[in-house]
Design a protein around this motif. Structure first.
Motif, PDB file in Angstrom:
ATOM      1  N   SER A  98       0.799  -1.238   0.000  1.00  0.00           N
ATOM      2  CA  SER A  98       0.000   0.000   0.000  1.00  0.00           C
ATOM      3  C   SER A  98       0.829   1.284   0.000  1.00  0.00           C
ATOM      4  O   SER A  98       0.299   2.368   0.211  1.00  0.00           O
ATOM      5  CB  SER A  98      -0.943  -0.006   1.208  1.00  0.00           C
ATOM      6  N   ASP A 123      -2.847   0.079  -7.857  1.00  0.00           N
ATOM      7  CA  ASP A 123      -4.114  -0.519  -8.297  1.00  0.00           C
ATOM      8  C   ASP A 123      -4.243  -0.548  -9.818  1.00  0.00           C
ATOM      9  O   ASP A 123      -4.839  -1.464 -10.384  1.00  0.00           O
ATOM     10  CB  ASP A 123      -5.301   0.257  -7.718  1.00  0.00           C
ATOM     11  N   HIS A 168      -3.028  -8.407  -6.753  1.00  0.00           N
ATOM     12  CA  HIS A 168      -3.630  -8.176  -8.069  1.00  0.00           C
ATOM     13  C   HIS A 168      -4.552  -9.330  -8.473  1.00  0.00           C
ATOM     14  O   HIS A 168      -5.605  -9.107  -9.063  1.00  0.00           O
ATOM     15  CB  HIS A 168      -2.551  -7.970  -9.133  1.00  0.00           C
ATOM     16  N   ARG A 171      -7.841  -8.825  -6.758  1.00  0.00           N
ATOM     17  CA  ARG A 171      -8.626  -7.724  -7.329  1.00  0.00           C
ATOM     18  C   ARG A 171      -9.211  -8.104  -8.687  1.00  0.00           C
ATOM     19  O   ARG A 171     -10.339  -7.748  -9.009  1.00  0.00           O
ATOM     20  CB  ARG A 171      -7.757  -6.472  -7.465  1.00  0.00           C
TER      21      ARG A 171
END
Ligand code: SF4
Lengths: 290, 366
Positions: A98, A123, A168, A171
């Motif tokens: 992060s 992201d 990833h 997500r």
């Protein structure tokens, strides 16, 4: 006030192709006009991290590591070599994926450095992985009937490298675009060697989360997966292994859309990039989509 | 000279101008203009324009150098045309012909474009006499980064300042900013460090400090002794291998200076580079081995031949040794003959085994 971007990457003493993606992304960002100056710097090539900041005139410099994960290079080597004396990894306040940025002073040049997290954990990388899947299959709507494997190196140096891959993969799974999404590794379970065993789908796209093509992505992974016996003879896309069609994409870092991730990193750190993100996105997706 | 330049000079005269022999000042509506050859005072606007026209070279010279530019780049560009050593008339005469400087293997020729703007021709020094049409022509300074990656044989150049820059290309018409960018593409950071050195601000980092700073796989290089560091500098940093002038030493204290020649390069090397550190790591592990005695049988000529082979490789001369030149010890046929005669099937010289634990691990780590 003028602002510069310095993209810092690994580079190589042996492989001339290692710096190519860095130059390509830098050129694309340069053309967008978002920064007064855009420079590349390398651990193994020149300018070195030590000497990069003195080659830009701006007092405000955004530094973006072209690395896949937080770890040894982003936390120790780069800040040390840039002479960000006040650096402490706590400044990123990161859980391993992060990190956004920290603002510091580079001691030898007296410039303000906005030291950004690596591109690999942003992201927007998920979009690049999708873009890669689209370009390798030559299908802008690819997803139905396809599995997607995101491949990482493994945990040899730093557990954050695996975290970035899982991040990833998770997500992308949530986006519900591909039938299945899995994180696979070169050096640990689940291993990319047995890729077809981890998927039900007949078609599986394999994208390594690597910055540049090199020994790992061009030799090891294709041979490990069995899409070729000898990397020198190349491999088919798709190639059939045990009844599964493997669409091997090569390093995601060579995708033009990576330039967008670099820009996003600087925008998160406060760079005034205006419309450049839109321009780079349009340019990169147009360039890759045909 | 154009009207914009004259208007700019008149405006700047209010704050007074002093550049390379040109002085201009204003006092209310009255102007003065002075060069080493001429002095005019009490000029009206009109007379000022005339005076400027009479000294057009001084005016365009001021205009070019009054442009806002980072100090290091400005100093470099002035060095290129010898601005510190030559008066404006001499310099302009030279610029009209084209005036050249060498920077590493680069040849930079400055000349005059429209209204005194500088144009630069950049090429390999070995191509100095060649016609532009015989070279591959470039106009994007960023192309320098890619040209610098391979030598004339297509081999990768990991060290940008190795004296192996490829030939056969030219940037025939660069602007000042483009020139700086291209030079930095070939030899990154050399302008910045050259300028720092000239202004007494070069931050040299000696071997000890650099070695101690290393972590990870390079952590071990601080084991090397003074003598070994000396060998490293002799291996990598002399002019035949790298065109930077080595300014770092073993350490800054007494006795820390290395004996190896620093080189004659125009631009300095301020600390051991990544290539040297990577090689030093290999040498650190190799140098942990102890010498031991082996017994070999060689004829006197064979001993000399072994020396000739090491020498040819070290000097990068193997390509130059002709196929049939069997008078050269490092000739391929000669080497094959020696191998056929003196190596056993396992590749051991004179059949003498190296030992069971020869240190051949970790080959291509980076
Ligand atoms: S340390 Fe400096 S002088 Fe030596 S090879 Fe590297 S760049 Fe050249």
């Amino acid at each position: 006030m003028s602002q510069a971007l310095v993209i810092v990457a690994h580079g190589s003493h042996l492989n001339p192709g290692s710096s190519t993606p860095t130059y390509d992304h830098a050129d694309r960002i340069r053309a967008s006009g978002a920064f007064d100056e855009v420079r590349e710097a390398f651990w193994k090539e020149e300018p070195s991290f030590r000497e990069a900041l003195r080659t830009v005139a701006a007092d405000e410099v955004f530094v973006v590591p072209l690395f896949v994960s937080e770890g040894y290079f982003t936390e120790q080597v780069i800040p040390r070599e840039l002479r960000l004396d006040e650096w402490n990894v706590a400044a990123w306040d990161s859980d391993g994926t992060s990190a956004s940025h920290a603002t510091l002073e580079a001691e030898d040049v007296g410039k303000t450095v906005h030291y950004c997290g690596p591109v690999g954990t942003h992201d927007a990388m998920a979009d690049v992985l999708v873009q890669r899947a689209e370009s390798i299959t030559d299908d802008p709507d690819v997803g139905e009937g396809f599995g997607l494997a995101v491949v990482g190196h493994g945990t040899e140096r730093n557990e954050n490298s695996a975290k970035a891959i899982h991040y990833h993969a998770d997500r992308l799974r949530e986006r519900d675009r591909f039938e299945e999404v899995r994180a696979l590794f070169m050096d640990e379970d689940p291993e990319v060697d047995d890729v077809e065993e981890f998927f039900e789908s007949d078609d599986v796209i394999v994208v390594p989360l690597f910055i540049a093509d090199g020994f790992h992505t061009q030799e090891d992974i294709p041979e490990d997966m069995g899409i070729t016996d000898d990397y020198r003879t190349g491999y088919d896309v798709p190639a059939e292994v045990g009844g599964t069609r493997i669409w091997y994409a090569g390093a995601v870092g060579t995708e033009p859309l990576m330039a967008d991730v670099i820009l996003e990193r600087t925008a998160d750190a406060g760079a005034d990039v205006g419309e450049a993100i839109d321009r780079v996105r349009a340019d990169a997706t147009g360039a890759a989509g045909d | 000279m154009n009207t914009t330049q004259v208007a700019a000079l008149r405006e700047a005269a209010a704050e007074s101008v002093n550049c390379d022999g040109l002085r201009a000042a204003a006092d209310g509506d009255e102007y003065s203009l002075e060069t080493p050859e001429d002095r005019r005072e009490g000029l009206s606007e009109e007379a000022f324009r005339e005076a400027a026209a009479a000294h057009a070279d001084y005016v365009t010279n001021w205009y070019v150098w009054s442009r806002d530019r980072p100090e290091d780049r400005r100093a470099f560009l002035r060095w290129v045309e010898g601005a510190g050593d030559r008066s404006v008339p001499k310099r302009y005469a030279a610029l009209r012909e084209g005036t050249a400087r060498t920077w590493g293997e680069l040849r930079i020729t400055a000349s005059l474009g429209a209204d005194g703007e500088r144009r630069y021709d950049l090429r390999h020094a070995a191509d100095a006499e060649r016609e532009v049409v015989d070279l591959s022509v470039h106009d994007d300074p960023l192309a320098a980064r890619r040209l610098s990656k391979h030598d004339d044989d297509g081999r990768y150049r990991p060290l940008s300042t190795a004296p192996t820059l490829q030939t056969g290309w030219v940037f025939p018409g660069l602007s000042a900013n483009e020139l700086v960018r291209a030079v930095d593409g070939f030899y990154p950071a050399t302008v910045a460090n050259w300028y720092r050195e000239r202004t007494g601000d070069l931050d040299v980092s000696d071997w000890r400090g650099t070695a101690e700073r290393q972590t990870g796989i390079y952590d071990i290089v601080d084991e090397l002794s003074s003598e070994q560091v000396e060998w490293i500098a002799e291996s990598c940093c002399v002019d035949s291998q790298c065109l930077k002038r080595r300014q770092w030493d073993e350490h800054g204290g007494e006795g820390g200076e290395l004996d190896v020649p620093r080189g004659d390069g125009e631009f300095p090397c301020r600390e051991p580079c990544s290539l040297v550190i990577a090689a030093a790591r290999k040498w650190t592990t190799l140098e942990r081995e102890e010498s031991r005695e082996y017994t070999f049988e060689l004829t006197p000529s064979e001993k000399e031949q072994v020396e000739a082979i090491v020498d040819a490789v070290a000097e990068g001369r193997t390509d130059e040794i002709r196929e049939a030149d069997v008078y050269e010890g490092a000739n391929r046929y000669r080497a094959r003959f020696l191998r056929a005669k003196r190596f056993d099937e396992a590749g051991n010289l004179s059949g003498a085994p190296t030992d069971d634990e020869d240190g051949d691990e970790d080959e291509s780590e980076e």
